[in-house]
Design a protein around this motif. Sequence first.
Motif, PDB file in Angstrom:
ATOM      1  N   SER A 180       7.556   4.762 -13.381  1.00  0.00           N
ATOM      2  CA  SER A 180       7.532   3.577 -13.898  1.00  0.00           C
ATOM      3  C   SER A 180       7.506   2.242 -12.841  1.00  0.00           C
ATOM      4  O   SER A 180       7.276   1.732 -13.945  1.00  0.00           O
ATOM      5  CB  SER A 180       8.734   4.080 -14.504  1.00  0.00           C
ATOM      6  N   THR A 181       7.832   2.136 -12.169  1.00  0.00           N
ATOM      7  CA  THR A 181       8.056   0.976 -10.737  1.00  0.00           C
ATOM      8  C   THR A 181       6.991   0.832 -10.222  1.00  0.00           C
ATOM      9  O   THR A 181       6.865  -0.214  -9.727  1.00  0.00           O
ATOM     10  CB  THR A 181       9.032   1.197 -10.150  1.00  0.00           C
ATOM     11  N   VAL A 182       5.860   1.899 -10.190  1.00  0.00           N
ATOM     12  CA  VAL A 182       4.893   1.347  -9.382  1.00  0.00           C
ATOM     13  C   VAL A 182       3.769   0.110  -9.597  1.00  0.00           C
ATOM     14  O   VAL A 182       3.573   0.533 -11.136  1.00  0.00           O
ATOM     15  CB  VAL A 182       4.179   2.958  -8.861  1.00  0.00           C
ATOM     16  N   GLY A 183       3.634  -0.498  -9.039  1.00  0.00           N
ATOM     17  CA  GLY A 183       2.181  -1.822  -8.779  1.00  0.00           C
ATOM     18  C   GLY A 183       2.885  -3.044  -9.812  1.00  0.00           C
ATOM     19  O   GLY A 183       3.221  -3.945  -9.517  1.00  0.00           O
ATOM     20  N   ASN A 184       4.633  -2.731  -9.401  1.00  0.00           N
ATOM     21  CA  ASN A 184       5.988  -3.927 -10.105  1.00  0.00           C
ATOM     22  C   ASN A 184       7.198  -4.005  -8.990  1.00  0.00           C
ATOM     23  O   ASN A 184       7.475  -5.041  -8.489  1.00  0.00           O
ATOM     24  CB  ASN A 184       6.289  -4.031 -11.377  1.00  0.00           C
ATOM     25  N   SER A 185       7.116  -3.344  -7.679  1.00  0.00           N
ATOM     26  CA  SER A 185       7.991  -3.461  -6.204  1.00  0.00           C
ATOM     27  C   SER A 185       9.019  -3.633  -7.226  1.00  0.00           C
ATOM     28  O   SER A 185       9.716  -4.492  -7.164  1.00  0.00           O
ATOM     29  CB  SER A 185       7.336  -4.575  -5.205  1.00  0.00           C
ATOM     30  N   PRO A 223       6.370  -3.902  -1.402  1.00  0.00           N
ATOM     31  CA  PRO A 223       3.940  -3.311  -1.821  1.00  0.00           C
ATOM     32  C   PRO A 223       3.782  -2.580  -1.089  1.00  0.00           C
ATOM     33  O   PRO A 223       2.886  -2.032  -1.559  1.00  0.00           O
ATOM     34  CB  PRO A 223       3.626  -4.849  -1.541  1.00  0.00           C
ATOM     35  N   HIS A 224       4.456  -2.129  -0.045  1.00  0.00           N
ATOM     36  CA  HIS A 224       3.531  -0.763   0.667  1.00  0.00           C
ATOM     37  C   HIS A 224       3.243   0.377   0.555  1.00  0.00           C
ATOM     38  O   HIS A 224       2.149   0.976   1.267  1.00  0.00           O
ATOM     39  CB  HIS A 224       3.023  -1.528   2.571  1.00  0.00           C
ATOM     40  N   SER A 282       2.760   4.313  -0.729  1.00  0.00           N
ATOM     41  CA  SER A 282       2.043   4.829  -2.109  1.00  0.00           C
ATOM     42  C   SER A 282       3.269   5.506  -3.276  1.00  0.00           C
ATOM     43  O   SER A 282       3.889   5.481  -2.915  1.00  0.00           O
ATOM     44  CB  SER A 282       0.679   6.009  -1.870  1.00  0.00           C
ATOM     45  N   SER A 283       2.470   5.876  -4.339  1.00  0.00           N
ATOM     46  CA  SER A 283       3.144   6.804  -5.416  1.00  0.00           C
ATOM     47  C   SER A 283       4.042   8.211  -4.253  1.00  0.00           C
ATOM     48  O   SER A 283       4.734   7.890  -4.275  1.00  0.00           O
ATOM     49  CB  SER A 283       2.253   6.926  -6.291  1.00  0.00           C
ATOM     50  N   ARG A 328       6.274   6.973  -2.529  1.00  0.00           N
ATOM     51  CA  ARG A 328       7.064   6.637  -3.131  1.00  0.00           C
ATOM     52  C   ARG A 328       8.419   7.908  -3.118  1.00  0.00           C
ATOM     53  O   ARG A 328       9.767   7.768  -3.277  1.00  0.00           O
ATOM     54  CB  ARG A 328       7.447   5.741  -4.256  1.00  0.00           C
TER      55      ARG A 328
END
Length: 225
Positions: free
Chosen positions: A102-107, A113-114, A116-117, A120
Amino acid sequence: MLLLAFVVGFAAVSAEPSQICREAFYKSGLSTNYNETIAHAVHSMSVEGLRLFDPMASEQNKIPTVNQDLSQDQKVLNYAPHFHTSTDFATSTMNMIDKILSTVGNSKDGLGPHWSSVERIAHVFHMWDLWQKIYETSWQEVLATPPEAPTCVCLRDTRANGIKAAVEWVANHYETGTPITLLNRPIPKLTDAQAWSVWKDRLLHYYTPAALHDAAVYLYCVTHH
Ligand SMILES: *[C@@H]1O[C@H](CO)[C@@H](O)[C@H](O)[C@H]1NC(C)=O
């Protein structure tokens, strides 16, 4: 004790621990790179993780952590925040995956930012795995033979002893990459089995008895006072 507080207070202006602290760390069996082993163990600590070691833990803790929102100016917080998950799914594992994705893409997961899902997900579960490993091994030894008071006074002063600086190192390096250790070695993107073998090796880097002991002593000092 008063003299000790005085010496420790003075040490705060330099990045190196005082002689008294260095001797206390040596006596407690801390390794010479305790700043890195401890910073690694706590850089993404949460209240929920801390409760493994102290069921009463709250955000009133003094553990330096990488800010979950790295878009803010302050890259390192002076405490470990909550890691709240929903209860939409049945298992805590799935609820954690829900939180991460749910936080992928909003860092907003403290990794910058670097990642991948899948990187993470590996990071979050790696940290929980390390905390569990510390709890099962060195934590039990430290409870049986607790560190002396000077060690804890010195370890809690993370500005003077270099632990905060090492957490800052991690936060700064999240701006450019996906460091797993604090050794500044390049790491491949986690895209296949070959890359995973490199990641696995890096993830296990701080699972040595010495690194686990460092982290356990620090966690003891921040949860007992
Ligand atoms: C940890 O401490 C050592 C010895 O003082 C220092 O050389 C190293 O740069 C520190 N590491 C970090 C990441 O701050």
